[in-house]
Scaffold this active site. Structure first.
Site, short mmCIF file in Angstrom:
data_model
loop_
_atom_site.label_atom_id
_atom_site.label_comp_id
_atom_site.label_asym_id
_atom_site.label_seq_id
_atom_site.Cartn_x
_atom_site.Cartn_y
_atom_site.Cartn_z
CG HIS A 1 0.57 6.13 -0.96
ND1 HIS A 1 -0.66 6.41 -1.50
CD2 HIS A 1 0.34 5.69 0.30
CE1 HIS A 1 -1.60 6.15 -0.60
NE2 HIS A 1 -1.03 5.71 0.50
CG HIS B 1 -1.74 1.23 1.38
ND1 HIS B 1 -3.08 1.29 1.10
CD2 HIS B 1 -1.39 2.49 1.77
CE1 HIS B 1 -3.52 2.53 1.31
NE2 HIS B 1 -2.51 3.28 1.74
CD GLU B 2 1.92 3.47 3.69
OE1 GLU B 2 2.17 4.58 3.19
OE2 GLU B 2 0.86 3.24 4.30
CD GLU C 1 -4.35 6.83 1.33
OE1 GLU C 1 -4.04 5.64 1.55
OE2 GLU C 1 -3.57 7.78 1.49
ZN ZN Z 1 -2.16 5.29 2.19
#
Ligand code: ZN
EC number: 3.4.24.-
Length: 554
Positions: A321, A317-318, A347
């Site tokens: 980004h 997830h990170e 997100e």
């Molecule tokens: Zn996030």
């Protein structure tokens, strides 16, 4: 090089061959094979250019060498003389001093005791011994070799420092991103040194006594896991188009354009915050920071403190980004996901890719449910309100939820977008099947096809068209990465949907148009969905209509 060319000119000229390509019955290009010191055929295009002596007939050549990519024009005089009025180097990250003086010394691949790729978190499997990928395309010198600007040589390192990822602990707390000054404070932090054999095999023994002090005992396992996951993701996305030119994260770019000196600074067990993780992305050429904090759950007896570097879904997830930030609006602009709507979608992409890359118990189960961050948060239903699933009873979100108070926050907003992407991807899996191996073969690219890509096709200029992944999950990832590259700065849901349809047009000639429309329309982003008003009166109007040509086809 020059003296070699002078001495062996005849040999080189004899070895060269020319192919013309036919475009509308005019020979518009010629490709020169075996040009010395080049790495691909030289493309030649005849035409006229403006020179100091007026308009002249010229050949324009595109010359790709190992570390430079030149565009040059050559004019011919009537007496047989020639001139080179124009040379440009498309490679932006190379100054002459950065040219390697030698190849790296051979070493064997590193080994890691880690939760292998595809395992979302420690609840799903045990650790195993995994190897450094040998991927000459994505990571030509591997994960533990760096380029030393001082000596112009490659150095083989024995720690978790490498060309793509620089991983260490951060027990003393936050360092702000200091992009302009090329922050090097991370070098002072602790990281494992596995020695010449590169065996990153460290204890990971979680227990009911896991306080912050106790988890520090397995910091080396944590850093090794974070390093492994981030390098795997680097190599995976390289094949889907997040490469140097697209602004990926590497200290050295091998002359393949883009700006280097921006490997990911990844901090395991970062202190200062709890129950969180972060990724900050400056523009191409500056190193991003990835921070994995500890998660605390005092009511959870089995393991009250958890190290989020072991929750691969949270790590991906990170890392995502960074990908969305570099691709949206181009690698030099880091402010293209800043509007409330696009920040929410940011997100959503991160949840979507983290979930797509999980191993499936039954990959063909259309309505399976996936929770985000369940292990890290010690909570069966994770850190989002609903799981990602095609089952509307379990996840009822639609476009008009964006009007609700709860969905004004960035993460809830993102789940609406992530769920739409999930529907689109599952429709493509239904249509094209599922590939458990999301990495294409790294041999003989880009011509290898069959298991991962469909056979190569060629355009009217005789150049290969973009490769098309065979299976639905790999195609979905490809189309969504493609779309990020050409969607506008600070896109809306509607803009980003349009970009995905355009990506399908570019990659498959609209073959999946109706499956994409059906995925979005199921969640209220149908043909007539729109935003009305602005500011406090902004309203999202949902619609479940698909284009008429999609109604009958299946
Ligand atoms: Zn996030």
């Amino acid at each position: 090089m020059l003296s070699d060319l002078e001495t062996n000119l005849d040999v080189y000229v004899d070895a060269m061959s020319v192919t013309s390509t036919d475009d509308n019955e005019k020979h518009t290009h010629q490709y020169f094979d075996n040009v010395p010191y080049t790495v691909s055929p030289v493309k030649g295009t005849p035409g006229y250019i403006q020179t100091a002596g007026g308009i002249k007939f010229a050949w324009k050549f595109e010359v790709q060498m190992q570390h430079n990519w030149y565009e040059a024009a050559v004019t011919l005089g009537e007496d047989g003389s020639y001139d080179v009025p124009f040379v440009a180097d498309w490679t932006s990250d190379f100054s002459p001093s950065e040219e390697p003086s030698s190849s790296p010394n051979y070493r064997s691949p590193a080994r890691y005791a880690v939760f292998p790729w595809g395992v979302n978190d420690p609840s799903e499997a045990n650790r195993s011994v995994e190897y450094e990928r040998e991927d000459p395309i994505a990571s030509p010198v591997g994960w533990h070799t760096v380029f030393d600007n001082g000596t112009s040589k490659f150095l083989n390192l024995t720690t978790t420092l490498g060309n793509n990822v620089l991983a260490q602990e951060n027990w003393e707390g936050y360092h702000p991103v200091d992009a302009e000054h090329h922050d090097t404070r991370f070098l002072d932090h602790k990281r494992p040194d596995a020695g010449e054999k590169l065996e990153f095999d460290y204890i990971y023994e979680p227990s009911p006594r896991d306080t912050e002090t106790f988890v520090r005992r397995y910091i080396n396992a944590s850093i090794s896991q974070l390093f492994y996951t981030a390098n795997m993701y680097h190599d995976l996305l390289y094949h889907y188009g997040f490469n140097e030119e697209a602004g990926n994260f590497q200290d050295f770019n091998f002359g393949r354009r883009g700006k280097g000196r921006d490997a990911i600074i990844a901090y395991a067990q970062e202190c200062g915050k709890r129950n969180n993780a972060e990724f900050s992305t400056p523009p191409d050429g500056y190193r991003p920071h990835c921070r994995m904090y500890l998660f605390y759950n005092q009511s959870y007896i089995a393991q009250p403190v958890k190290d989020s570097s072991f929750d691969t879904g949270v790590v991906i997830h990170e890392l995502t980004h960074g990908v969305t930030s570099r691709l949206t609006g181009g690698p030099l602009d880091s402010s293209c996901l800043n509007s409330p709507e696009s920040a929410g979608m940011n997100e959503g992409w991160s949840d979507f890719l983290a979930t797509m890359l999980r191993d499936r118990v039954d990959p063909f189960k259309y309505d399976a449910s996936f929770y985000v961050g369940a292990w890290a948060a010690s909570n069966d239903t994770g850190i989002r309100k609903y799981p990602y699933t095609t089952d509307k009873h379990l996840n009822p979100t639609t476009y008009s939820n964006l009007n609700d108070d709860y969905y004004q926050d960035t993460h809830p907003k993102g789940t609406v977008w992530g769920q739409m992407l999930w529907e689109v991807a599952q429709n493509l899996v239904q249509k094209h099947g599922y590939n458990e191996n999301m990495f294409p073969s790294v041999e003989n690219q880009p011509t290898v096809t069959g298991k991962f890509y469909r056979p190569v096709t060629y355009n009217s200029e005789g150049k290969p068209n973009p490769l098309i992944p065979i299976h639905g999950n790999t195609l979905a990832i490809q189309l969504i990465i493609d779309a990020m590259k050409h969607q506008k700065c600070n896109p809306t849901f509607v803009d980003a949907r349009t970009a995905i349809l355009k990506a399908d047009e570019g990659r498959t000639n609209r073959e999946n148009r109706c499956h994409i429309w059906r995925g979005f329309a199921k969640r209220g982003l149908g043909r007539y969905a729109k935003r009305i008003g602005s500011g406090a009166s902004l309203t999202y109007v949902e619609d479940f209509t698909i284009p008429p040509e999609c109604v009958e086809s299946s």
